[in-house]
Design an enzyme around this catalytic site. Structure first.
Site, PDB file in Angstrom:
ATOM      1  CB  THR A  76       0.694  -3.823   6.410  1.00 23.05           C
ATOM      2  OG1 THR A  76      -0.598  -3.700   5.810  1.00 23.05           O
ATOM      3  CG2 THR A  76       1.418  -2.506   6.378  1.00 23.05           C
ATOM      4  CG  ASP A  77      -2.634  -7.410   3.533  1.00 23.52           C
ATOM      5  OD1 ASP A  77      -2.851  -6.527   4.372  1.00 23.52           O
ATOM      6  OD2 ASP A  77      -3.322  -7.565   2.509  1.00 23.52           O
ATOM      7  CB  THR A  85      -0.933  -0.009   1.234  1.00 27.96           C
ATOM      8  OG1 THR A  85      -1.787  -1.146   1.135  1.00 27.96           O
ATOM      9  CG2 THR A  85      -1.781   1.244   1.321  1.00 27.96           C
ATOM     10  CB  SER A  99       2.763  -7.989   1.253  1.00 27.82           C
ATOM     11  OG  SER A  99       1.569  -8.094   1.991  1.00 27.82           O
TER      12      SER A  99
HETATM   13  N1  GLU Z   1      -2.923  -3.490   3.678  1.00 28.82           N
HETATM   14  C1  GLU Z   1      -1.906  -3.958   2.802  1.00 28.82           C
HETATM   15  C2  GLU Z   1      -0.717  -2.997   2.769  1.00 28.82           C
HETATM   16  O1  GLU Z   1      -0.602  -2.281   3.660  1.00 28.82           O
HETATM   17  C3  GLU Z   1      -2.452  -4.345   1.474  1.00 28.82           C
HETATM   18  C4  GLU Z   1      -1.478  -4.683   0.411  1.00 28.82           C
HETATM   19  C5  GLU Z   1      -0.298  -5.537   0.722  1.00 28.82           C
HETATM   20  O2  GLU Z   1      -0.185  -6.150   1.766  1.00 28.82           O
HETATM   21  O3  GLU Z   1       0.559  -5.537  -0.156  1.00 28.82           O
HETATM   22  O4  GLU Z   1       0.136  -2.891   1.960  1.00 28.82           O
END
Ligand code: GLU
Length: 336
Positions: free
Chosen positions: A92-93, A16, A60
């Site tokens: 973050t996932d 993200t 991710s």
């Molecule tokens: N919430 C995730 C992020 O912060 C979504 C996308 C991912 O993990 O790449 O990036």
């Protein structure tokens, strides 16, 4: 930029923090690279000399083990070339998983720091720039050395060992239950609350193809059929995120007794926090029974992280029959 500033190497993997709107996709997708991310952070060039690399541009969930091994090699090269620390930006996932896997292999005292964002760059109150700045400030701080891989989000540093994503969309997404956070950042400086923890010996780099290790939640009415199917499908080990302190149904327990003849079986807790038990419950399907049947309890290590530890142990050449002992030793060394 001054030459006397410490060097921090920043690599982007997507997530993200790097996402911009795409009409074709109907939502945000990874587009920005590490150089663009670094340029978007006010004041970053006054804190450190930043070198950048764009290694992947992925959500991710689609990062692979080999991507992370490439990142690891790149990070070691950056430290050898004079960087005081390395920062990775990613989604973050899977951050709690990638941080833990990298930590198992990270052998240098220099900090390897992961960060990301919960809000994309165009969103009001985007948190990516602040997180990247905090990650770099943590990377250059002398107290950050010797702590392995850290996750820095929302002005808080977490150990890879303890961090988990506790909220799907909130800016305050990450928590370190039980172990507690490593540090908080105030006025740009991290305050570490404890001395650097004892770390297990880093694992040898993978010597074989990455094994498939199943992670299955034990649920109400569950007799363990999926665990059996996973082994039949070629999974080389099974981690069960079991009920409570590491408990399963009578039927599931019997299946575990059969499966341990074939593959390592690890019992973690499906609860958000807390340890598995070792000597409290005596009924069929509880810890004493499951250990007698050949399973190993994960202690404080979550199901997600137990799966990665078993995967990394097998990949680094530990024989399946030695996984239980290796996992127990790892837990003892990290005093958890
Ligand atoms: N919430 C995730 C992020 O912060 C979504 C996308 C991912 O993990 O790449 O990036």
């Amino acid at each position: 930029m001054s030459n006397s500033l410490p060097v921090v190497a920043v690599a982007s993997l997507g997530g993200t923090i790097s996402m911009t709107p795409s009409d074709a996709a109907g939502g945000v997708v990874p587009t920005l690279d590490a150089t663009q991310l670094a340029r978007s952070v006010p004041g970053l060039s006054e804190v450190a000399t930043i070198t950048t690399a764009s290694i992947r541009q992925l959500p991710s969930a689609s990062l692979r083990y080999d991507d992370l091994m490439e990142v690891l090699a790149w990070a070691e090269q950056q430290i050898a070339a004079g960087a005081v620390g390395v920062v990775l930006t990613q989604g973050t996932d899977t951050l709690e998983e990638t941080a833990f896997l990298l930590d198992l292999f990270w052998k240098l005292p220099a900090p390897l720091i992961l960060t990301g964002a919960m809000r994309a760059p165009q969103a009001a109150g985007a948190d990516g720039p602040a997180n990247l700045l905090s990650a770099v400030r943590t990377a250059i701080h002398p107290d950050s050395a010797g702590r392995g891989v850290l996750v820095v989000m929302n002005d808080t540093a977490h150990y890879a060992r303890w961090v988990s994503k506790g909220d799907s969309l909130a800016v305050q997404a990450f928590v370190s239950l039980d172990g507690g956070v490593a540090a908080r950042l105030v006025e740009g400086r991290p305050t570490f609350f404890h001395a650097a923890p004892v770390r297990a010996q880093p694992l040898a780099r993978p010597v074989r193809a990455w094994p498939k290790v199943a992670l299955l939640s034990a649920v109400l009415g569950d007799e363990g059929e999926l665990a059996e199917l996973a082994v039949r499908a070629g999974y080389e080990a099974v981690v069960i995120a079991a009920q409570g302190a590491g408990h399963v149904s009578f039927g599931f327990a019997e299946r575990i007794g059969e499966l341990t003849q074939k593959v390592p079986v690890v019992i973690a807790s499906r609860a958000a926090g807390g340890s598995t038990a070792s000597q409290t419950y005596g009924y069929v399907g509880a810890e004493i029974d499951l250990v007698r049947r050949g399973a190993v309890m994960s202690g404080w290590l979550s199901g997600l992280k137990s799966r990665l530890l078993v995967t990394a142990l097998l990949a680094s050449g530990v024989a399946p029959g030695a996984v239980t002992e290796a996992l127990t030793n790892w837990s003892k060394l990290t005093r958890r």
